[in-house]
Design a protein around this motif. Structure first.
Motif, PDB file in Angstrom:
ATOM      1  N   SER A 185      56.881  11.984 -51.367  1.00 48.03           N
ATOM      2  CA  SER A 185      57.693  10.762 -51.452  1.00 48.03           C
ATOM      3  C   SER A 185      59.180  11.097 -51.484  1.00 48.03           C
ATOM      4  N   GLY A 186      59.519  12.283 -52.024  1.00 49.62           N
ATOM      5  CA  GLY A 186      60.924  12.658 -52.174  1.00 49.62           C
ATOM      6  C   GLY A 186      61.446  12.426 -53.572  1.00 49.62           C
ATOM      7  N   ALA A 187      60.640  11.775 -54.428  1.00 54.00           N
ATOM      8  CA  ALA A 187      61.086  11.506 -55.805  1.00 54.00           C
ATOM      9  C   ALA A 187      60.854  12.697 -56.717  1.00 54.00           C
ATOM     10  N   ALA A 188      59.847  13.527 -56.390  1.00 55.34           N
ATOM     11  CA  ALA A 188      59.529  14.676 -57.237  1.00 55.34           C
ATOM     12  C   ALA A 188      59.329  15.911 -56.366  1.00 55.34           C
ATOM     13  N   GLU A 189      59.499  17.079 -56.978  1.00 55.85           N
ATOM     14  CA  GLU A 189      59.350  18.344 -56.257  1.00 55.85           C
ATOM     15  C   GLU A 189      57.958  18.927 -56.475  1.00 55.85           C
ATOM     16  N   ARG A 190      57.403  19.505 -55.420  1.00 53.36           N
ATOM     17  CA  ARG A 190      56.158  20.269 -55.532  1.00 53.36           C
ATOM     18  C   ARG A 190      56.333  21.542 -54.722  1.00 53.36           C
ATOM     19  N   ILE A 191      56.233  22.671 -55.393  1.00 51.28           N
ATOM     20  CA  ILE A 191      56.543  23.965 -54.802  1.00 51.28           C
ATOM     21  C   ILE A 191      55.251  24.679 -54.417  1.00 51.28           C
ATOM     22  N   LEU A 192      55.193  25.177 -53.182  1.00 45.43           N
ATOM     23  CA  LEU A 192      54.060  25.978 -52.714  1.00 45.43           C
ATOM     24  C   LEU A 192      54.537  27.403 -52.469  1.00 45.43           C
ATOM     25  N   VAL A 193      53.961  28.358 -53.189  1.00 48.79           N
ATOM     26  CA  VAL A 193      54.306  29.772 -53.010  1.00 48.79           C
ATOM     27  C   VAL A 193      53.247  30.415 -52.128  1.00 48.79           C
ATOM     28  N   SER A 194      53.670  30.932 -50.995  1.00 50.35           N
ATOM     29  CA  SER A 194      52.771  31.655 -50.094  1.00 50.35           C
ATOM     30  C   SER A 194      52.956  33.150 -50.319  1.00 50.35           C
ATOM     31  N   THR A 195      51.876  33.819 -50.710  1.00 48.26           N
ATOM     32  CA  THR A 195      51.998  35.235 -51.044  1.00 48.26           C
ATOM     33  C   THR A 195      50.769  35.991 -50.552  1.00 48.26           C
ATOM     34  N   GLN A 196      50.669  37.248 -50.923  1.00 48.98           N
ATOM     35  CA  GLN A 196      49.547  38.078 -50.508  1.00 48.98           C
ATOM     36  C   GLN A 196      49.237  39.078 -51.627  1.00 48.98           C
ATOM     37  N   TYR A 197      48.083  39.696 -51.533  1.00 48.94           N
ATOM     38  CA  TYR A 197      47.701  40.672 -52.552  1.00 48.94           C
ATOM     39  C   TYR A 197      48.439  41.977 -52.284  1.00 48.94           C
ATOM     40  N   HIS A 198      49.683  41.989 -52.749  1.00 51.80           N
ATOM     41  CA  HIS A 198      50.587  43.097 -52.480  1.00 51.80           C
ATOM     42  C   HIS A 198      51.455  43.257 -53.726  1.00 51.80           C
ATOM     43  N   ILE A 235      51.115  19.669 -46.413  1.00 53.91           N
ATOM     44  CA  ILE A 235      51.152  18.220 -46.195  1.00 53.91           C
ATOM     45  C   ILE A 235      50.083  17.532 -47.029  1.00 53.91           C
ATOM     46  N   GLU A 236      48.894  18.111 -47.024  1.00 51.16           N
ATOM     47  CA  GLU A 236      47.777  17.532 -47.786  1.00 51.16           C
ATOM     48  C   GLU A 236      48.098  17.458 -49.274  1.00 51.16           C
ATOM     49  N   ASN A 237      48.864  18.430 -49.781  1.00 46.01           N
ATOM     50  CA  ASN A 237      49.183  18.486 -51.205  1.00 46.01           C
ATOM     51  C   ASN A 237      50.595  17.993 -51.528  1.00 46.01           C
ATOM     52  N   LYS A 238      51.214  17.312 -50.549  1.00 50.37           N
ATOM     53  CA  LYS A 238      52.521  16.668 -50.758  1.00 50.37           C
ATOM     54  C   LYS A 238      53.587  17.653 -51.251  1.00 50.37           C
ATOM     55  N   VAL A 239      53.627  18.796 -50.618  1.00 52.11           N
ATOM     56  CA  VAL A 239      54.587  19.841 -50.979  1.00 52.11           C
ATOM     57  C   VAL A 239      55.971  19.505 -50.435  1.00 52.11           C
ATOM     58  N   THR A 240      57.014  19.773 -51.222  1.00 57.82           N
ATOM     59  CA  THR A 240      58.388  19.533 -50.771  1.00 57.82           C
ATOM     60  C   THR A 240      59.095  20.826 -50.374  1.00 57.82           C
ATOM     61  N   ARG A 241      58.576  21.979 -50.867  1.00 55.51           N
ATOM     62  CA  ARG A 241      59.248  23.245 -50.562  1.00 55.51           C
ATOM     63  C   ARG A 241      58.225  24.376 -50.526  1.00 55.51           C
ATOM     64  N   ILE A 242      58.261  25.170 -49.441  1.00 58.71           N
ATOM     65  CA  ILE A 242      57.399  26.348 -49.331  1.00 58.71           C
ATOM     66  C   ILE A 242      58.232  27.584 -49.646  1.00 58.71           C
ATOM     67  N   VAL A 243      57.746  28.394 -50.575  1.00 56.48           N
ATOM     68  CA  VAL A 243      58.429  29.633 -50.967  1.00 56.48           C
ATOM     69  C   VAL A 243      57.654  30.816 -50.400  1.00 56.48           C
ATOM     70  N   LEU A 244      58.338  31.684 -49.667  1.00 54.48           N
ATOM     71  CA  LEU A 244      57.685  32.856 -49.085  1.00 54.48           C
ATOM     72  C   LEU A 244      58.698  33.984 -48.929  1.00 54.48           C
ATOM     73  N   GLY A 245      58.214  35.158 -48.587  1.00 51.86           N
ATOM     74  CA  GLY A 245      59.093  36.310 -48.419  1.00 51.86           C
ATOM     75  C   GLY A 245      59.738  36.344 -47.046  1.00 51.86           C
ATOM     76  N   HIS A 246      60.824  37.076 -46.936  1.00 48.27           N
ATOM     77  CA  HIS A 246      61.473  37.291 -45.645  1.00 48.27           C
ATOM     78  C   HIS A 246      60.559  38.101 -44.728  1.00 48.27           C
ATOM     79  N   SER A 247      60.637  37.835 -43.432  1.00 50.94           N
ATOM     80  CA  SER A 247      59.923  38.656 -42.459  1.00 50.94           C
ATOM     81  C   SER A 247      60.642  39.993 -42.294  1.00 50.94           C
ATOM     82  N   LYS A 248      59.870  41.047 -42.141  1.00 53.34           N
ATOM     83  CA  LYS A 248      60.470  42.372 -41.953  1.00 53.34           C
ATOM     84  C   LYS A 248      60.252  42.879 -40.528  1.00 53.34           C
ATOM     85  N   GLN A 249      59.862  41.990 -39.657  1.00 51.05           N
ATOM     86  CA  GLN A 249      59.599  42.384 -38.271  1.00 51.05           C
ATOM     87  C   GLN A 249      60.882  42.484 -37.461  1.00 51.05           C
ATOM     88  N   THR A 250      60.847  43.327 -36.454  1.00 54.17           N
ATOM     89  CA  THR A 250      61.949  43.419 -35.495  1.00 54.17           C
ATOM     90  C   THR A 250      61.798  42.278 -34.495  1.00 54.17           C
TER      91      THR A 250
END
Length: 772
Positions: A240-253, A328-343
């Motif tokens: 909706s834009g009224a509240a924040e929901r943060i999604l952290v995308s990570t890996q077993y690292h 989208i299904e979980n109404k996330v407002t911000r996805i948090v993830l690491g920088h890409s290290k690819q060339t």
């Protein structure tokens, strides 16, 4: 569209059962003495005057004069009195109430425990019994009387609570209304003897503020749930834009826990929920090392009360789509993830997850966590930050500091009543407080009043003297404006001024009413004023997203921070709409238009949540100023520098406002930077640059302009400046250029992501290609 949808059998049965069941309304407050019983009784009298049969039972006035006066002509059904440990208790007399069979019962103390041998053990059960017999109930509770919150309250303030109700009790209510009150008001009433100190912990300002913030956030969460339910009923997807929901995308690292911790920091400062997601190959067993990382990450997620989920790994190129669909299904407002290290070549061969995400996301921000592995052992959370001010009491103040202190001492006190929408009762409450102060011997006058013809508001003027307005000639018309000179000449102790965000008539000494108020405060006169949350300048974009309305009259955030007290007037959307229908807000000929536009249910729910969260943040900021470890969001122990990148596009203001709100929450220095591709500007471009610079400076940031010879140099110039300021976070607008456009002119965002991996990078959604 919702009106034509066929109801399910379950919905029909639920609607029928509601017809035969009483309504439940709960007044919730941060602590005892906040005014819950007062407002409950006032509503009871209002209902009685409207022809509703209302009685009271087991109502505790605590011998407070104002509360006793509100009983008025309300009929009292005697309660059952008993004693426990020398303290008198009151139980509901269920038999007498059923025999009397009123339409509404007013009763205090929802968390009350009944005497031994009573029909039910708790008052909550008593109330449910009355509701099942068609009797409506209006009752009261404190936030620390809810299970879970009572533990938090004890941890934060030392307050011990014996009588509680389940936290989902609020879900039973048809309406929940928060009675907000500032610690300053409570402490003033305590010093006057108007309140009795029953618990020592409730006589401390910091403890009162913590409980107030708990109440604000609790009701905000409740409102958010109703907003999401309402949007689902309308078939609306996404946040909706009224509240924040943060999604952290990570890996077993090894860095998985770092991303989760960083996500938690962001979620806490933005007061948002948090989810953690990782991708696993169901056909491949985890290695011993991955299993250890998983165990650590799951334990961390549980500790911070975040949700953790594993999604099936299909292919690298499928990850962005899976991630976005889940977000989208979980109404996330911000996805948090690491920088890409690819060339660049690796990205071309294998696909780039960041690039794909930027093409897929809409109305969702991307936050890339800084890669600190090579930053000389830099910690994600340094243990302390450099103190900007020497607080040693023996240090001699400079002449400038002395003048600033004297100015603060001479300045009047500033209080603001804030609401989610017109008609919630801000002016009414301001006038009521003015009369209370007047009867205590304080000289109070009305400097500017806008009643909009509301009879209830007019009646609250009482004995208050009104300073006549000044007549101003404008384009052949005689218009009225607040007479600042006359107010200062009259020199009252307190002046009441409505509508803080008002724009003065052209030619007035000040452009905005808040500038007039600053002049009055500097003259040593205290001011009580009113405003709606949608007029707060940094929320301008959020309000437009929520309501579709761009608010033109705004108040800079620093004006609200300048206030000594900010108090919320909370009203549930359905109650506000009912007031509108009854003609208590606008004239009858404007009601239908208002209900179909600004006063739509979704708008009111969203604005209410926005107001609750904004005041909760304000409370938390003040707590941090009073007590270093007092913030409920936790201390921010990292020195931040925010660097905002803008163009002259239409969304530049949005980026500046976003930069300010982030910098304000993180106590950070911040800069706004524009790299131009030409050194000569048209008159329109010059005006645009001036407007952006003024907006930045109004928010307390620094604006800078730089030149580049060609588009591919822009990112390099931005990175050089960001590095010069030791920036920890860059904020840029999202771009959706296609492959050929990126090959021809390059992509500023992609270049920043590739060469700015040592910084956090926030890519803000909603920016078109032309703006990049």
């Amino acid at each position: 569209m919702e009106d034509f949808r066929r109801k399910t059998p379950e919905e029909i049965l639920k609607s029928i059962s509601k017809l035969q069941r009483g309504r439940l309304k709960i007044y919730i407050g941060p602590f005892s003495g906040s005014g819950k019983t007062y407002h409950m009784l006032r509503e009871g009298n209002s209902l009685r005057q409207g022809g509703i049969d209302v009685v009271i039972c087991a109502v505790s006035t605590m011998q407070r004069k104002e509360t006793i006066e509100q009983i008025g002509c309300l009929e009292r059904v005697p309660s059952i009195h008993w004693h426990q440990g020398g303290v008198e208790k009151k139980d509901l007399n269920l038999e007498a109430l059923l025999e009397r069979n009123p339409e509404v019962v007013l009763v205090d103390g929802l968390a009350h425990r009944n005497r031994a041998g009573a029909r039910f053990k708790t008052r909550l059960e008593d109330i449910q019994y009355l509701l099942s017999h068609g009797i409506s109930v209006i009752t009261t509770i404190n936030v620390y009387e809810l299970v879970g919150y009572h533990v938090l309250a004890q941890k934060l303030t030392g307050l011990k609570v014996e009588e509680t109700v389940p936290v989902d009790t609020l879900d039973l209510a048809d309406e929940v209304r928060l009675i907000d009150v500032t610690p300053e008001s409570i402490l003033a009433r305590l010093s006057e003897g108007a309140l009795e100190v029953r618990l020592a912990s409730l006589s401390k300002r910091n403890n009162l503020a913590k409980l107030r913030e708990l109440a604000l956030r609790l009701v905000a969460e409740d409102v958010n749930e109703s907003l999401e339910k309402h949007r689902e009923e309308l078939g609306l997807n996404g946040p909706s834009g009224a509240a924040e929901r943060i999604l952290v995308s990570t890996q077993y690292h090894w860095n998985g826990s770092i991303y989760i911790r960083r996500g938690q920091q962001i979620a806490k400062r933005l007061n948002g929920d948090m989810l953690v997601v990782t991708f696993i190959n169901p056909r491949k067993q985890l290695s011993r090392e991955q299993t250890a990382f998983k165990r650590s990450m799951v334990k961390m997620t549980e500790k911070i009360e975040a949700d953790f989920i594993e999604l099936p790994f299909i292919s690298r190129r499928a990850i962005p789509r899976q991630l976005v669909d889940y977000a989208i299904e979980n109404k996330v407002t911000r996805i948090v993830l690491g920088h890409s290290k690819q060339t660049p070549w690796q990205e071309w061969l294998k696909g780039s997850i960041p690039n794909s995400l930027m093409r897929l996301v809409d109305n969702m921000d991307l936050f890339f966590v800084a890669d600190t592995a090579e930053a000389k052992g830099e910690r994600i959370l340094p243990t302390s930050i450099r103190q900007q001010h020497n607080t040693n009491p023996y240090r001699r103040l400079s002449d400038t500091e002395v003048k600033e202190q004297i100015s603060r001492i001479k300045r009047g006190t500033f209080k603001v009543y804030i609401g989610a929408a017109p008609g919630v009762g801000k002016t009414y409450t301001m006038l009521r407080e003015g009369n209370v102060l007047l009867h205590k011997g304080i000289q109070v006058v009305i400097g500017l009043l806008e009643t909009h013809g509301r009879q209830e508001t007019l009646e609250q003027i009482g004995d208050l003297h009104i300073i006549p307005r000044k007549m101003v000639d404008y384009r052949g018309a005689r218009l009225e404006e607040m007479d600042v000179e006359e107010i200062i000449r009259y020199n009252p102790e307190v002046v009441l001024v409505d509508e803080l965000a008002h724009t003065n008539i052209p030619g007035s000494s000040s452009k905005k009413r808040y500038e007039d108020i600053l002049e009055i405060l500097d003259a040593g006169i205290s001011v009580i004023s009113t405003m709606n949350v949608q007029h707060l300048e940094s929320l301008n974009d959020a309000v437009e997203q929520l309501t579709g309305v761009r608010v033109r009259e705004t108040v800079p955030d620093n004006i609200l921070r300048l206030a000594d007290e900010v108090q919320l007037i909370d009203v549930a959307p359905n109650a506000l709409q009912q007031r509108l229908r009854e003609g208590k807000i606008y004239a009858a000929n404007k009601v239908d238009q208002a209900l179909n536009h600004f006063f739509k249910t979704g708008n009111l729910i969203a604005l209410r949540e926005l107001a609750l969260r904004e005041i909760a943040d304000d409370v938390d900021e003040r707590l941090e100023a009073w007590e270093r470890w007092g913030s409920l969001r936790g201390p921010w122990r990292r020195q931040e520098v925010i660097f905002v990148c803008v163009t002259l596009g239409a969304r530049a203001e949005s980026l500046i406002r976003r930069g300010f709100r982030i910098a304000h929450r993180l106590k950070a220095n911040w800069y706004v930077h524009y790299v131009a591709l030409q050194s000569a500007f048209t008159e329109e471009e010059q005006k645009r640059i001036q407007d952006l610079e003024q907006l930045t400076r109004r928010f307390g940031g620094q604006f800078e302009l730089q030149y580049a010879r060609k588009p591919r140099e822009v990112a390099r110039k931005l990175l050089e400046k960001a590095n010069l300021y030791a920036s920890t976070q860059m904020i840029v607008g999202q771009t959706k250029k296609n492959v050929w456009q990126r090959m021809l002119t390059g992509s500023t965002v992609n270049t920043i992501l590739r060469y700015g991996r040592h910084m956090d990078v926030l890519v803000v959604s909603g920016f078109s290609q032309k703006e990049r």
